[in-house]
Design an enzyme around this catalytic site. Structure first.
Site: not given
Ligand code: 8YV
Length: 322
Positions: A242, A271, A289
């Site tokens: 993150r 983001e 992302h």
């Molecule tokens: C997802 C991600 O695509 O799953 C996660 O925490 O960071 C990503 O890979 C995204 O969160 C979808 O909501």
């Protein structure tokens, strides 16, 4: 009995939308337009289940009402720092996520960033596309060797361990890791991984640092001006977890002064805003992302949400309850 009303906040791969629609009375986001916070708050009164993703922030203030129709929030993703889980729970709303199914895809993407940085792949690609490549010569875009180098992993959970496996067995990298606690000894031995209780020690030894810990008040800006100062000038930082785990301003400062060699980022503090300073730097690889963005993984994530909802509406405990 009527089927539970379920909201998918964005389009999902067709196969999972179909599977969801066969079990529930599903509202699909046909034109895939981001829903507003007000619409999301209203949905808590209109739907039995809401399936948000990372861009749908559901803060504590959204859970202030006395009662809600929603009984389960089935997050489409493993990270849940955008959801006020405790506030939801205090209103009797269950929250689930999608662990395991995106582990390999995310670690693969971290490895992609690592390799792109080391081999200056972004720079090379830009050169070719711009018609600026004027042929081979011995000193053209020399990068750094990956095989045999030291990878420092910050956050040795599922994704961190998958990254360690790929780097160690695929690229002969030496693995250091920093985590709240050590992983089982058998796993450490298998990966020949060395536990660093001090983050700063890991940072001072690694050629590549890959961030894999979740975002939390404890990990926010864990990579900051003080900790970045321990990294070697020839070391690279990779972040696929993150954005807020890294203090972006501090990172920009270190990159622009040449105090670290480069950075590979898939996530950002705000983001989809990517600071201009980063965009202007050649030694930085920037992705939007994409950690879990494979067809197989995005389908598996949806199926995982479906499994959680099915269990819940059948009166069972959802497997991925937070
Ligand atoms: C997802 C991600 O695509 O799953 C996660 O925490 O960071 C990503 O890979 C995204 O969160 C979808 O909501």
């Amino acid at each position: 009995m009527s089927k539970p009303k379920v909201l998918l906040t964005r389009r999902w791969p067709e196969a999972v939308e179909k599977a969801m629609a066969s079990s529930f009375n599903v509202t699909l986001n046909k034109n895939d337009k981001a829903i507003t916070a007000a619409e999301l708050e209203q949905a808590l009164h209109d739907y039995d289940a809401i399936c948000p993703s990372v861009t749908n922030s559901m803060p504590e203030s959204m859970f202030k009402a006395e009662s809600f129709k929603t009984r389960i929030i089935g997050n489409y993703g493993v990270g849940y720092n955008h959801l006020a889980v405790d506030a939801a729970k205090s209103r009797g709303i269950i929250v689930t996520n999608t662990p395991d199914v995106l582990t390999d895809a995310t670690a693969d993407l971290a490895m992609t960033l690592l390799l792109m940085l080391a081999r200056r792949a972004g720079e090379g690609e830009r050169q070719v596309r711009a018609g600026k490549w004027d042929g081979w010569y011995p000193t053209h875009l020399m990068g750094t060797q990956v095989t045999g180098k030291t990878l420092g992993i910050v956050g040795m959970g599922r994704i961190g361990q998958a990254m360690a496996e790929k780097a160690h067995f695929g690229f002969g990298m030496r693995i250091l890791y920093h985590n709240r606690k050590a992983i089982p000894e058998s796993k450490e031995r298998e990966l020949q991984a060395e536990y660093c209780t001090e983050l700063t020690w890991l940072l001072s030894k690694a050629d590549f640092v890959a961030v894999h810990c979740p975002s939390s008040p404890l990990t926010r800006h864990m990579i900051n001006e003080k900790t970045l100062a321990y990294m070697r000038p020839n070391a690279y930082l990779i972040n696929t977890s993150r954005g807020d785990v890294v203090d972006e301003k501090a990172l920009i400062k270190f990159l622009s002064k040449g105090l670290i060699a480069g950075a590979g980022l898939d996530v950002y503090e705000h983001e989809p805003v990517v600071p201009e300073e980063l965009v202007a730097m050649d030694n930085v690889v920037l992705l939007p992302h994409l950690g879990s963005a494979t067809e197989e993984t995005r389908v598996a994530m949806g199926m995982r949400v479906l499994g959680n909802l099915n269990a819940f509406f059948n009166g069972e405990e959802p497997p991925d309850m937070l």
